[in-house]
Design an enzyme around this catalytic site. Sequence first.
Site, PDB file in Angstrom:
ATOM      1  N   ILE A 133       0.887  -1.171   0.000  1.00 55.93           N
ATOM      2  CA  ILE A 133       0.000   0.000   0.000  1.00 55.93           C
ATOM      3  C   ILE A 133       0.916   1.210   0.000  1.00 55.93           C
ATOM      4  O   ILE A 133       1.701   1.402   0.936  1.00 55.93           O
ATOM      5  CB  ILE A 133      -0.921   0.010   1.236  1.00 55.93           C
ATOM      6  N   HIS A 134       0.852   2.011  -1.067  1.00 61.00           N
ATOM      7  CA  HIS A 134       1.744   3.162  -1.242  1.00 61.00           C
ATOM      8  C   HIS A 134       0.889   4.429  -1.217  1.00 61.00           C
ATOM      9  O   HIS A 134       0.238   4.764  -2.193  1.00 61.00           O
ATOM     10  CB  HIS A 134       2.497   3.035  -2.571  1.00 61.00           C
ATOM     11  N   VAL A 135       0.899   5.137  -0.086  1.00 60.93           N
ATOM     12  CA  VAL A 135       0.039   6.311   0.093  1.00 60.93           C
ATOM     13  C   VAL A 135       0.578   7.480  -0.726  1.00 60.93           C
ATOM     14  O   VAL A 135       1.664   7.998  -0.464  1.00 60.93           O
ATOM     15  CB  VAL A 135      -0.065   6.716   1.575  1.00 60.93           C
ATOM     16  N   GLY A 136      -0.193   7.893  -1.727  1.00 59.50           N
ATOM     17  CA  GLY A 136       0.177   9.033  -2.562  1.00 59.50           C
ATOM     18  C   GLY A 136       1.360   8.752  -3.471  1.00 59.50           C
ATOM     19  O   GLY A 136       1.951   7.672  -3.447  1.00 59.50           O
TER      20      GLY A 136
END
Length: 165
Positions: free
Chosen positions: A84-87
């Site tokens: 999960i890569h936020v932004g």
Amino acid sequence: MLKRLFGKKEVELEEVVVAPLTGTVKQLSDVPDPVFSQKMMGDGIAIEPSEGNVVSPVDGEIIQFFPTRHAIGIRSKAGVEILIHVGLDTVNMKGEGFTGHVKEGDKVKVGDKLITFDLDLIQEKATSTITPIIITNGDSVEIVERMAIDRCEKGKTALLKTKRS
């Protein structure tokens, strides 16, 4: 006959990946970064978040948590590895606006809080808030179904069905 009784059987494990964020569901091809849109890291889906909370999309274990708290890796009980890569370009924020609630090695359940982040700050300082959710071990995991939805709620909405063999 004994081989049929005691021989090794192929085991296929199915897993449903639920939304780790609340927001608008996007296809990876909509992510304005070729590393994700061209599936260089793996296949998956993306979410344009409407709030700054990331929860676990599966029951599993935290296998990687970047020091900047902008990205996290989870291995589900069925062996599906999820990033999960936020932004986008949020690594450049050096952790500003991100709070981690778990550490590597922690066991998590669907809906457990992983990261909170300042959505307004990301909108101001990063390229985009769009958050890719990537299956990183695609060599042994197949996405067998993508749910046909536009909006999702963290910890509740099914996004993908996977199969590992």
